[in-house]
Design a protein around this motif. Structure first.
Motif, short mmCIF file in Angstrom:
data_model
loop_
_atom_site.label_atom_id
_atom_site.label_comp_id
_atom_site.label_asym_id
_atom_site.label_seq_id
_atom_site.Cartn_x
_atom_site.Cartn_y
_atom_site.Cartn_z
N THR A 269 37.97 10.53 44.39
CA THR A 269 36.85 10.46 43.43
C THR A 269 35.77 9.77 44.26
N GLN A 270 35.94 8.78 44.93
CA GLN A 270 34.95 7.97 45.74
C GLN A 270 34.27 9.04 46.73
N VAL A 271 35.27 9.66 47.42
CA VAL A 271 34.67 10.69 48.34
C VAL A 271 33.74 11.71 47.93
N ASN A 272 34.22 12.07 46.64
CA ASN A 272 33.42 13.22 45.91
C ASN A 272 31.96 12.75 45.52
N MET A 273 32.03 11.31 44.91
CA MET A 273 30.71 10.61 44.70
C MET A 273 29.78 10.55 46.00
N LEU A 274 30.48 10.41 47.17
CA LEU A 274 29.62 10.17 48.46
C LEU A 274 29.17 11.32 48.70
N PRO A 298 44.82 14.66 44.56
CA PRO A 298 44.46 15.80 45.24
C PRO A 298 42.78 15.60 45.69
N MET A 299 42.52 16.27 46.70
CA MET A 299 41.15 16.50 47.05
C MET A 299 40.54 17.61 46.74
N ALA A 300 39.33 17.96 46.05
CA ALA A 300 38.98 19.29 45.92
C ALA A 300 38.42 20.04 47.30
N ALA A 301 38.88 21.03 47.60
CA ALA A 301 38.58 21.54 48.88
C ALA A 301 37.21 21.69 49.45
N GLY A 302 36.27 22.04 48.11
CA GLY A 302 35.06 21.97 48.56
C GLY A 302 34.59 20.73 49.12
N VAL A 303 35.15 19.55 48.53
CA VAL A 303 34.71 18.14 48.86
C VAL A 303 35.27 17.74 50.16
N LEU A 304 36.44 18.24 50.40
CA LEU A 304 36.97 17.89 51.82
C LEU A 304 36.29 18.55 52.89
N ASP A 305 35.90 19.58 52.63
CA ASP A 305 35.23 20.43 53.66
C ASP A 305 33.85 19.64 53.89
#
Length: 530
Positions: A269-274, A298-305
């Protein structure tokens, strides 16, 4: 061989080694730039041990800690290890009512924390007329509660070593978890379990880029959560701890740039916010960042990329639990990129060297490779059991295995892939929310006849909390009114984001259990509470 050595150590021995090896190195610094060396941290932690001894608390006394991430939290961690006290971490976002349950269940003797939080607990204990109350120690300016002052206690105490005889099997902490039914449970972990978990985190974080003396380790996730397992082992390696009190994407990026942060643990969630909210994302200098560990959901693929594009190949995934606090499985940085990428999907990884894993069917038998079953684990890091709850202990510890309740499979190269959770637990923003606890709070309202709580996909938080309620005939109720009614018993982040109402009795199984899935699937046809 290293596992034999780890299993023979106590937390106290790791703390002593860290403080001797890195006496003049900076151990902890604040966001404001204040610094304390390992020598100073050693001195202050011994003072705390002796201060507590002077108040009559010896080995085995239960010491609660209720504070946001701060240097004093690390001092309490060191002191509990050295003095043989059993640490009971409490989460700052819980309500006084929830805290008082934990304090009573764990029979806490001393509670060290922020004055404002201690005031709420003291008032609740007074309201309930509790006979035995923990002694309160405020780490900041004293509030309304009759609390001792932390700094005054340290000033008056000796810094001489006074360690009792400790064994690796002695209890080190009681961390509260829960299931989807019943009250929260206190998972009791030994010194041995904490040593393996804490050193295991360093091994995981050093897979491809070694943790080095002087590396700045930022603690964003609360110490009462998984960040606590990054304190002791990383101290042995001589890192500088940087406690981070309040999450904000731009504030985080500024700290990474200004303090040259090397290692950090974040929730997806925090990575997503970043990646979606930080205005300084494209301009901040994050070149110091060597390792960004994520896990919990899980990390959403778009966020991870997007994160890999922005920060480079620094992401690594970890999976563990309160009952098995060591990293159970981990996915290295190299498995996030190129033709070997495995990170775009459910949580996954390979078992760590000190962890034995298996996938079992409902009868407890191993399944064929590629088939789905329950993930079970064993090793020297498991909980000893749930405090005061032998039935729950027997349910998860069977034949030497810890039954995680997570459903997964193992692929052809031994990678464990988690597919689902066997329970109904909700993970929102990386934090566990248990439906039964939320349902119990909502059902205290006199107009609510039935309630079921479940998770729904959320683009920001991973999952959000939803509920369906059945009201008494003629009742008029709003979401706000129900939220205010529940505020004293339930932390705000646990309250449902959406509440749907039905006039029909809830569908049940033959055994009388509510069909949760049927109600969840019916929300599209239900009216949402205003």
């Amino acid at each position: 061989m290293f596992m034999i050595e780890w299993g023979a150590l106590t937390v106290a021995e790791l703390v002593d080694r860290a403080c001797r090896r890195h006496r003049d190195r900076v151990a902890v610094m604040t966001e404001a730039g204040e610094k304390r060396t390992y020598g100073e941290l050693s001195d202050r932690s011994w003072r705390l041990v002796n201060a507590l001894n002077g108040l009559g608390y010896e080995k085995g006394a239960r010491v609660g800690i209720l504070a946001a991430n701060c240097p004093e939290y690390i001092e309490v961690e060191f002191a509990c290890g050295r003095g043989g006290f059993v640490k009971v971490p409490l989460y700052v976002r819980n309500t006084p009512a929830e805290h008082c349950y934990f304090l009573a269940d764990a029979d806490v003797d001393v509670l060290i924390g922020e004055a404002s939080l201690l005031d709420g607990i003291a008032a609740r204990l007074e309201e309930e007329g509790v006979a035995k109350r923990p002694r309160l120690i405020a780490i900041d300016a004293p509030g309304d509660a009759e609390a001792l002052e932390y700094e005054e206690l340290l000033i008056r105490a000796s810094s001489q070593s006074s360690r009792p005889h400790l064994l690796p099997t002695d209890p080190f902490q009681i961390r509260y978890t829960s299931g989807t039914t019943g009250r929260p449970k206190g998972a009791v972990s030994s010194h041995q379990a904490m040593v393996v978990a804490s050193l295991g985190n360093v091994v995981h974080n050093s897979w491809e880029d070694p943790v080095l003396p002087g590396d700045v380790l930022m603690h964003v996730i609360p110490f009462s959560h998984v960040s606590t397992f990054n304190i002791i082992g990383h101290s042995l390696y001589g890192v500088t701890h940087l406690p981070f009190k309040k999450w904000d994407p731009d504030h985080f990026l500024n700290a990474v740039q200004e303090q040259h942060v090397a290692n950090v643990l974040l929730m997806p969630t925090q990575v997503n916010m970043l990646m979606t909210q930080a205005s300084a994302l494209s301009t901040a200098d994050a070149s110091s960042l060597k390792t960004l560990v994520y896990g919990g959901e899980p990390m959403a693929a778009g966020v991870l990329d997007a994160a890999l594009d922005r920060f480079g190949p620094v992401l690594t995934q970890g999976y563990g639990s309160t009952e098995a606090p060591s990293l159970i499985i981990g996915l290295p940085k190299s498995a996030h990129v190129g033709h070997v990428a495995k990170a775009r999907g459910p949580a996954c990884g390979w078992a760590m060297p000190w962890v034995e894993t298996a996938i079992l069917d409902l009868e407890g038998q191993p399944v064929a490779r590629g088939e789905t079953g329950e993930l079970v684990v064993r090793g020297p890091f498991l909980l000893d059991g749930y405090l005061n709850n032998p039935a729950a202990t027997a349910n998860v510890l069977r034949d030497g295995w810890y039954h995680t309740g997570d459903i997964g499979r193992m692929d052809e190269d031994d990678c464990v892939i988690l597919a689902d959770r066997s329970g109904d637990m909700i993970i929102s923003g990386g934090y566990n929310i248990y439906p039964a606890e939320v349902e119990a709070a909502i059902l205290t309202h006199p107009d609510v006849l039935e309630c079921v709580v479940f998770g729904a996909p959320d683009p920001t938080w991973g999952e959000s909390v939803r509920a369906v309620v059945r009201l008494s005939d003629g009742a008029v109720l709003t979401t706000r009114a129900l939220s205010e009614h529940s505020a004293g018993e339930l932390a705000r982040f646990k309250f449902p984001k959406n509440i749907f109402v039905t006039s029909d009795a809830f569908p049940k199984t033959d055994a009388g259990k509510t069909l949760r899935r049927a109600l969840r699937d019916a929300t599209a046809d239900l009216e949402e509470l205003a």
